[in-house]
Every structure is written in C-alpha cells, then in structure tokens.
Design a protein around this motif. Structure first.
Motif, mmCIF file in Angstrom:
data_model
loop_
_atom_site.group_PDB
_atom_site.id
_atom_site.type_symbol
_atom_site.label_atom_id
_atom_site.label_comp_id
_atom_site.label_asym_id
_atom_site.label_seq_id
_atom_site.Cartn_x
_atom_site.Cartn_y
_atom_site.Cartn_z
ATOM 1 N N PRO A 104 11.120 -84.549 -53.748
ATOM 2 C CA PRO A 104 11.455 -84.555 -55.177
ATOM 3 C C PRO A 104 10.235 -84.160 -56.012
ATOM 4 O O PRO A 104 9.090 -84.386 -55.589
ATOM 5 N N PRO A 105 10.441 -83.558 -57.189
ATOM 6 C CA PRO A 105 9.311 -83.118 -58.025
ATOM 7 C C PRO A 105 8.396 -84.275 -58.403
ATOM 8 O O PRO A 105 8.831 -85.416 -58.546
ATOM 9 N N LEU A 106 7.118 -83.942 -58.565
ATOM 10 C CA LEU A 106 6.146 -84.938 -59.005
ATOM 11 C C LEU A 106 6.405 -85.335 -60.456
ATOM 12 O O LEU A 106 6.814 -84.504 -61.277
ATOM 13 N N VAL A 107 6.157 -86.577 -60.778
ATOM 14 C CA VAL A 107 6.295 -87.051 -62.154
ATOM 15 C C VAL A 107 5.244 -86.382 -63.035
ATOM 16 O O VAL A 107 5.509 -85.980 -64.156
ATOM 17 N N SER A 108 4.026 -86.248 -62.486
ATOM 18 C CA SER A 108 2.939 -85.588 -63.212
ATOM 19 C C SER A 108 2.372 -84.465 -62.352
ATOM 20 O O SER A 108 1.988 -84.679 -61.200
ATOM 21 N N SER A 109 2.314 -83.269 -62.891
ATOM 22 C CA SER A 109 1.802 -82.119 -62.142
ATOM 23 C C SER A 109 0.306 -82.227 -61.883
ATOM 24 O O SER A 109 -0.243 -81.523 -61.038
#
Length: 293
Positions: free
Chosen positions: A105-110
C-alpha cells in the motif's frame, strides 16, 4: 489270540504318549506366534512414527532461507547486482493471477524511508521441539497437520530497534519463513503494532533453490529503501540496499541491533540512503569489528 493282544498293547501305548507330547508343545508354539505378531506390530508402528518425524523435520529445515556456507566462517562479501536475464528466469511464488507482483500500500508520507527486516537469525533465533537453555517464548504452529513447538529467543535490543525505527521509517518484516510459523513469532515480538507490513516466503522469488527478496516490485523508491538481513542470498537483486548483519543464535551480549539503532539515527536529511548503506557495508565486509558509527 492272547499273544497277539500282548504284542499290540505296547504299540498303542507309544502312540498315545506321542499324541500327549504334541498336545503339550502346541501352547508353546501358539505363544511364539503371538509374540512374533506383537513384535511385527510394534516394528510397523515405529516405522510409521519414524516416517512422520522425517516428514515434519524436513519441512522445518526449509523454513528459513538456505545458505551456501556458514557466514561465521566465510564472512560477508559485497555482491554484484543480478542481471536482468537472471531476473526474468526466476520462479514467482505467490503473485496475482497474471503473474504480476502486488506492491505494498502507498506510504502515508513520501518523505519516509522503508526498512525491510529479516526475521530468523536477524531479529530472533528459534529451535524446534527440544528446549534450549535460553528462550523467551514458545509458539505452536501446525505444519503438515502436525503441531510443532518452537522455542524462540529474541535478539537483544529487538524491542528498542522497532521503537526507534517506527519514529522515522516504515517497518516491513520480509522473511523467507512460512507464514504459519513467522506470523506467530511476529505477534509476540511486535505487540505494539510497530511493524507496518509482513511479507513471507510466498512473496519471495525462487532462484536456484534459494529465496530472494526482490525489493523492486513493492512500490517503494529504492533510494529510500534499506534491507537488513543475515543471508546475502536474500538481497542478491539489490545488494546496494543491503545492510549485512551477523546471524544471531544465543549470545545475550550481542549488540548488533544496538549498532543499527545508532546507524539509522543519522538518516535525517539523506537523499539516497544507498550512499550511507554502501559505506556501512564496506566496513562490514572487512569485518564487523571495523564498523565505525
């Protein structure tokens, strides 16, 4: 007539004696047969148990990633990156129906980096069936229909490492162990839920009978990724992202995870984590005693 009767009498007596002797021997013969049947039954049961034990322990032997040689004797060497031809020839374990790997899943913070941690001999050491002198807890997964006890010893500072990493990094445990075993271990060492994701053997790729952890298909920028593992085979696709660590067995004075805590504390403003990892790994290749933090 009288003489004939006298002659026949001894013969009849001898025959009767022989019949009585045979009758006396019959129980002994039956007892011997029964003993043989019991022995055969016991032998069959023993062979059955022996085959089951072989099946279970052969399964347990495949729980962790196989190693070519003991790193204690050989030491670690920096590996060259695997070729694209080698990558295309690997056998994928568990991906989607089209053979495409599924990213995390995508990171909360890049801005956050991701640290992939190995499990066995990196964070813990476990031993099946026979209790060692030192262990922290016991798990009982069912493997091939058999419940097996594993006695697990945590590496010193494993709790502190998870706490420290969770402040600035996404933590992913990536193990070549089977899920039914590894999930129970992780439930015990991460009761605070600091680990974001868990990847098991079915997320590895198999190359020449070895399980490789390919980080390129997981939806993370490789500039912001580090993998910590005691087995060089595991990170042969991305050796430039790897921090090697000596395998842990039972040394309660081990401070390798403490060194990692200090190492990751310097990752505040680093654009490409591989630059720092390269420096760390170069020192490790000369021997862990030469590491400078």
């Amino acid at each position: 007539m009288v003489s004939k009767i006298i002659k026949k009498t001894p013969t009849k007596t001898i025959k009767n004696n022989r019949r009585q002797q045979r009758r006396k021997k019959t129980p002994v013969k039956n007892a011997s047969t029964a003993a043989s049947l019991v022995a055969a039954s016991i032998n069959k049961s023993f062979c059955t148990c022996h085959r089951r034990l072989i099946k279970i322990f052969s399964k347990l032997a495949r729980i962790a990633t196989p190693k070519k040689k003991s790193p204690r004797k050989q030491g670690y060497q920096l590996l060259h990156k695997a070729s694209e031809e080698t990558r295309s020839g690997v056998v994928k374990a568990l991906f989607d129906d089209n053979g495409v790997s599924v990213p995390l899943p995508p990171l909360v913070s890049s801005k956050k980096g991701t640290v992939f941690l190995d499990l066995d001999e990196t964070l813990v050491h476990s031993k099946p069936s026979i209790p060692p002198e030192k262990y922290d807890f016991v798990i009982k997964p069912v493997i091939d229909g058999q419940k097996v006890e594993f006695f697990v010893l945590k590496r010193p500072f494993v709790g502190e490492l998870l706490e420290s990493l969770s402040k600035n990094f996404e933590i992913v445990v990536f193990t070549a162990g089977i899920e039914v075993y590894a999930s129970q271990v992780l439930d015990r060492i991460d009761q605070k839920g600091l680990i974001s994701h868990r990847l098991y053997r079915d997320s590895c790729k198999e190359v020449d009978g070895r399980f490789v952890k390919d980080l390129s298909d997981l939806g993370r920028d490789l500039k912001r990724v580090v993998i910590v593992d005691d087995n060089p085979n595991s990170y042969s696709f991305q050796p430039e992202n790897a921090i090697p660590i000596p395998p842990f067995v039972d040394d309660l004075g081990d401070e390798e995870l403490k060194k990692l805590i200090q190492f990751f504390d310097q990752f505040d403003e680093i654009e490409d984590m591989r630059d720092v990892v390269k420096s760390y790994a170069s020192q490790f290749s000369q021997g862990p005693e030469n590491l400078e933090l």
